[in-house]
Design an enzyme around this catalytic site. Sequence first.
Site, PDB file in Angstrom:
ATOM      1  N   CYS A  49       0.687  -1.337   0.165  1.00 33.53           N
ATOM      2  CA  CYS A  49      -0.015  -0.043   0.010  1.00 33.53           C
ATOM      3  C   CYS A  49       0.882   1.317  -0.072  1.00 33.53           C
ATOM      4  CB  CYS A  49      -0.829  -0.011   1.303  1.00 33.53           C
ATOM      5  SG  CYS A  49      -0.276  -0.639   2.808  1.00 33.53           S
TER       6      CYS A  49
ATOM      7  N   HIS B  69      -3.234   6.183   4.265  1.00 33.99           N
ATOM      8  CA  HIS B  69      -1.827   6.493   4.588  1.00 33.99           C
ATOM      9  C   HIS B  69      -1.525   7.687   3.961  1.00 33.99           C
ATOM     10  CE1 HIS B  69      -1.738   2.304   5.642  1.00 33.99           C
ATOM     11  NE2 HIS B  69      -0.967   1.830   4.480  1.00 33.99           N
TER      12      HIS B  69
END
Length: 359
Positions: free
Chosen positions: A135, A248
Amino acid sequence: MPGTSPAKLTVAVVGATGAVGRTMTKVLLEKRFPMTELRLLASERSAGKTLTVPGWGDLTVELATPDAFEGIDIALFSAGGGTSKELAPEAAKRGCTVIDNSSAWRMEPDIPLVVSQVNPDDLAWHEGIIANPNCSTMQLMPPLMALRDAVGIERVVVDTYQAVSGTGHKAIVELEEQVKAHAEGRPKVASVYPYPIGFNALPQIDVFLDNGYTKEEWKVVTESRKILHLPDLRVSCTAVRVPVFMSHSEAVHVETIAPLAPDEARELFAQVPGVVVQDDPANKVYPLAEHAAGSDLVFVGRVRQDPSIPGNRGLAFWVVSDNLRKGAASNAVEIAEVLVERGWVRKGSERAVAGGTPA
Ligand code: A2P
């Protein structure tokens, strides 16, 4: 027609009960992926249970075994590296194309590692297993691609601020519990992470390697080079877990080969499909984890010259994306969409034998 994908497909989600697996199912439905059958697979812990899938009713979770992949065209895996190592080759052997979200296959030279808008052409040579990047690497790639193509890139330093949902459902529960414990004056109990994540910042994601980096940080280094086709790119990363549920965030510093002004960089970023520039500091406009949650887009802002690099070849910016969606599930589904659009669902070698698409 050789090389053409079947119009309707049987699709499986492996790890369907997990945080990423549930998002994979959701994204398949949202994107109206052309499937006639949807199968949900997991471990013996949840086999036999039912999951309600809008439009599909209550689907029974099946045990993920080698034979469960008979008749499945595409399987999206997010059930951990061990499961992928064991079951992805079995699935591929049975004619199923695996899009794997674990780190098990990413750095294998004969397995494509793909960000849908960055290197989709690498899918042409898949042999039944395709890797979905980590990710943190994923959201970094579209803006770096724009810089690579326009001015070239030499060195990247990235520091991440990563949400707990990347660790899975149990970490979400642990953060919630620690917030409650704090409010109620109870001690915060850590079981998923080595220390409480509530009201903390943990500079350790995954295990430490001999070189002092964590495995997560080193994934960003090696995966970036492979995806961008820049084997000598100099990359350094510090990966930090923060008490955020979704998305994130990354502080990125890039040394470019030719000079580039921030305004030009903003224009380049905005031209990349799936990238949105949010950059108006005077009005406090910049990408935020909370805003990115639920979106498939990559948000870029705080674009500025990095004066520590001479000759206007240094650029600093902030990148935010939903780690479960673009960082995992959505990119996996986007890969599946490219396979269907280009007639590449079947293995490259089988298509070549059939006289179809380029290898
Ligand atoms: P299960 O619910 O049966 O344990 P998360 O990362 O959110 O914790 O989710 C992990 C996912 O991977 C879950 O769906 C879990 O299923 C699945 N999983 C874990 N181990 C296996 C395995 N050996 N075979 C198939 N699925 C597995």
